[in-house]
Scaffold this motif. Structure first.
Motif, mmCIF file in Angstrom:
data_model
loop_
_atom_site.group_PDB
_atom_site.id
_atom_site.type_symbol
_atom_site.label_atom_id
_atom_site.label_comp_id
_atom_site.label_asym_id
_atom_site.label_seq_id
_atom_site.Cartn_x
_atom_site.Cartn_y
_atom_site.Cartn_z
ATOM 1 N N ARG A 36 0.851 -1.186 0.000
ATOM 2 C CA ARG A 36 0.000 0.000 0.000
ATOM 3 C C ARG A 36 0.888 1.238 0.000
ATOM 4 O O ARG A 36 1.872 1.302 0.737
ATOM 5 C CB ARG A 36 -0.878 0.034 1.252
ATOM 6 N N TYR A 37 0.546 2.201 -0.806
ATOM 7 C CA TYR A 37 1.237 3.492 -0.842
ATOM 8 C C TYR A 37 0.214 4.524 -0.410
ATOM 9 O O TYR A 37 -0.782 4.756 -1.093
ATOM 10 C CB TYR A 37 1.806 3.759 -2.235
ATOM 11 N N VAL A 38 0.455 5.112 0.758
ATOM 12 C CA VAL A 38 -0.538 5.926 1.435
ATOM 13 C C VAL A 38 -0.166 7.408 1.369
ATOM 14 O O VAL A 38 0.966 7.782 1.705
ATOM 15 C CB VAL A 38 -0.661 5.490 2.913
ATOM 16 N N ALA B 167 -5.409 13.498 10.348
ATOM 17 C CA ALA B 167 -5.272 13.802 8.927
ATOM 18 C C ALA B 167 -6.588 14.378 8.407
ATOM 19 O O ALA B 167 -7.663 13.954 8.821
ATOM 20 C CB ALA B 167 -4.901 12.547 8.148
ATOM 21 N N VAL B 168 -6.476 15.344 7.486
ATOM 22 C CA VAL B 168 -7.677 15.952 6.913
ATOM 23 C C VAL B 168 -8.042 15.314 5.579
ATOM 24 O O VAL B 168 -9.144 15.503 5.081
ATOM 25 C CB VAL B 168 -7.529 17.482 6.752
ATOM 26 N N ALA B 169 -7.112 14.577 4.986
ATOM 27 C CA ALA B 169 -7.388 13.885 3.724
ATOM 28 C C ALA B 169 -6.403 12.735 3.578
ATOM 29 O O ALA B 169 -5.321 12.736 4.165
ATOM 30 C CB ALA B 169 -7.265 14.833 2.540
ATOM 31 N N GLY B 170 -6.792 11.767 2.780
ATOM 32 C CA GLY B 170 -5.912 10.636 2.526
ATOM 33 C C GLY B 170 -6.375 9.843 1.327
ATOM 34 O O GLY B 170 -7.534 9.944 0.912
ATOM 35 N N ASN B 171 -5.454 9.088 0.783
ATOM 36 C CA ASN B 171 -5.763 8.194 -0.320
ATOM 37 C C ASN B 171 -4.645 7.163 -0.378
ATOM 38 O O ASN B 171 -3.624 7.306 0.295
ATOM 39 C CB ASN B 171 -5.872 8.960 -1.644
#
Length: 118
Positions: free
Chosen positions: A52-54, A95-99
């Motif tokens: 996984r690359y986060v 965190a406010v955003a992630g993918n």
């Protein structure tokens, strides 16, 4: 951006491997942020399965003087690293955003590794 699946997802023994770390980004202008770790693309080791690359985005209340070692694109020795410990050290909130995306070893990985000076 980090890979938490070192050396593989079933037995992560080391820590995360930071692929890209940019801080002190004014507004949404990434090009004006301070690069602590230059971007290195995905390159999972052979026979290590999917990694996984986060990507995580934290809001900084103000500009921070970071005391981290900076890593160039040729620096393959980026251990130890933990985004959780990094966020705690600098008092980031959640965190406010992630993918994320997943990748596995392919024929491009040996070429990627050639850039590293370990």
């Amino acid at each position: 951006m980090s890979d938490p699946d070192i050396p593989n997802r079933n037995a992560p023994e080391r820590t995360e491997w930071p692929h890209w770390l940019v801080v002190n980004i004014p507004g949404s202008d990434m090009s004006k942020g301070e690069v602590l770790d230059e971007y290195v693309g995905a390159g999972p080791p052979q026979d290590s399965g999917l990694h996984r690359y986060v990507f995580l985005l934290f809001k900084q209340p103000d500009k921070i003087a970071f005391d981290e070692v900076k890593h160039s694109i040729t620096d393959g020795n980026r251990f130890p690293f933990s985004i959780q410990k990094f966020a705690e050290k600098y008092n980031f909130e959640d965190a406010v955003a992630g993918n994320f995306f997943r990748a596995q070893y392919d024929d491009s990985v040996p070429e990627l590794y050639k850039q590293f000076k370990i």
